[in-house]
Design a protein around this motif. Structure first.
Motif, PDB file in Angstrom:
ATOM      1  N   TYR A  85     -11.492 -33.448 -49.085  1.00 44.05           N
ATOM      2  CA  TYR A  85     -12.378 -32.387 -48.605  1.00 44.05           C
ATOM      3  C   TYR A  85     -13.717 -32.967 -48.169  1.00 44.05           C
ATOM      4  N   ARG A  99      -1.439 -31.232 -55.978  1.00 41.39           N
ATOM      5  CA  ARG A  99      -1.331 -29.861 -55.490  1.00 41.39           C
ATOM      6  C   ARG A  99      -0.537 -29.868 -54.194  1.00 41.39           C
ATOM      7  N   HIS A 138      -2.597 -26.795 -48.995  1.00 43.82           N
ATOM      8  CA  HIS A 138      -3.050 -25.402 -49.079  1.00 43.82           C
ATOM      9  C   HIS A 138      -4.306 -25.199 -48.265  1.00 43.82           C
ATOM     10  N   HIS A 160      -7.799 -22.679 -48.362  1.00 45.46           N
ATOM     11  CA  HIS A 160      -8.552 -21.731 -49.193  1.00 45.46           C
ATOM     12  C   HIS A 160      -9.244 -20.667 -48.352  1.00 45.46           C
TER      13      HIS A 160
HETATM   14 FE    FE Z   1      -8.083 -27.091 -52.734  1.00 49.48          FE
END
Ligand code: FE
Ligand code: DHB
Length: 309
Positions: free
Chosen positions: A163, A218, A221, A223
């Motif tokens: 990120y 994870r 995905h 958000h």
């Molecule tokens: Fe995330």
């Protein structure tokens, strides 16, 4: 040794004293919570016969986690963030609030103040060679009425699962935008297909997961926070179908209602129409917001959020 060494009455008296229950000063709610957590902790230490070495290993672990700013990562990994969602779901059900898009965890990687645009946006800065992803949909209320002027605040990882802001190699607000829905409640964005996130190598989070025999991955995905005056804020994510970790998310964020169809477009004419030169992916996903309600706990969570400089 499994027998407890200290009576429950002694533990209760110690906790009450440490939590200031005998005095009038202090914050009553803090006193109540501290008292309860101390009782539960002392009972656990006593009944599990936690040794001094084990206890101080735990304290060192937490100290290091704090230094590395990792509590936000540990909380979802030990299911507590999902647990809070389940409690909010049930509180809403009891208040008669139904029919909205399912919520799921925010996670620790939101950055406030992403660039805002109307109707559509491009999230990626063109430096990541990942598959192009177009995502679009409508924000509606429970009755199916489009909500114009809603804010779709979207953030996701790059093809490395990283990120922006937390990954210093990415530009500020890369893969983060706020999009205001148009007159028909529609939003649309172009981005790149994210990869799944893995909790950082060598992190305190990873150490804990390893110690309990779990992984720290994870599924891919995206958000979302969806907000609109007069409606309950929605915190959610979509997962990318087909991901190896789809139903094995270390952060317990997957919900079956949040796995939209991913359309893989390889038709030459459609690729050309999209102004691209290679196959791309498309996701359609609509969001439904419940009306604001006083009978249920708020969905606005006050939590520390960094902002990019
Ligand atoms: Fe995330
Ligand atoms: C974590 C990371 C995420 O990207 C997310 O969505 C949820 C949790 C974590 O590191 O704990």
């Amino acid at each position: 040794m499994s027998d407890s060494l200290i009576g429950k009455d002694v533990i209760a008296a110690l906790a009450a004293s440490a939590a200031g229950l005998h005095g009038a000063d202090g914050n009553p709610r803090v006193k109540q919570v501290v008292n309860r957590l101390l009782v539960d902790l002392m009972v656990a230490i006593d009944e599990l016969d936690i040794s001094m070495d084990e206890f101080w290993t735990g304290i060192a672990y937490l100290t290091q986690a704090g230094k590395q700013n990792e509590f936000g990562l540990i909380v979802p990994g030990v299911v507590l963030e999902h647990f809070l969602d389940l409690r909010l779901d049930e509180a809403e059900r009891r208040a008669g609030i139904t029919g909205g898009t399912a919520r799921t965890i925010e996670g620790p990687l939101y950055i406030a103040g992403a660039p805002l645009s109307k109707g559509e946006a491009r999230l990626d800065d063109g430096t990541d060679d990942g598959q192009v992803l177009f995502m679009e949909g409508q924000v509606r209320d429970i009755l199916g009425k489009p909500i114009s002027g809603a804010i779709v605040d979207v953030w996701h990882a790059n093809t490395m699962g990283n990120y922006s802001h937390f990954d210093p190699t990415q530009a500020a607000y890369n893969l983060r935008r706020r999009i205001e829905t148009d007159e028909e409640g529609r939003y649309r964005f172009r981005s790149i297909m994210p990869s799944g996130y893995a909790c950082p190598r060598g992190s305190q989070t990873e150490k804990l997961l390893k110690a309990v025999g779990r992984h720290g991955n994870r599924p891919a995905h995206v958000h979302f926070f969806i907000t609109s005056p007069g409606h309950r804020k929605l915190t959610t994510q979509i997962n990318i179908d087909g991901d190896k970790y789809l139903y094995d998310d270390f952060a317990f964020g997957t919900r079956s209602e949040l796995i939209p169809v991913v359309e893989h477009v390889s038709d030459a004419r459609k690729i050309d129409q999209a102004g691209l030169n290679k196959p791309f992916a498309r996701i359609r996903f609509d969001f439904t917001l419940a009306k604001s309600a006083i009978a249920a706990p708020t969905t606005i969570v006050n939590r520390e959020h960094a902002e990019a400089a």
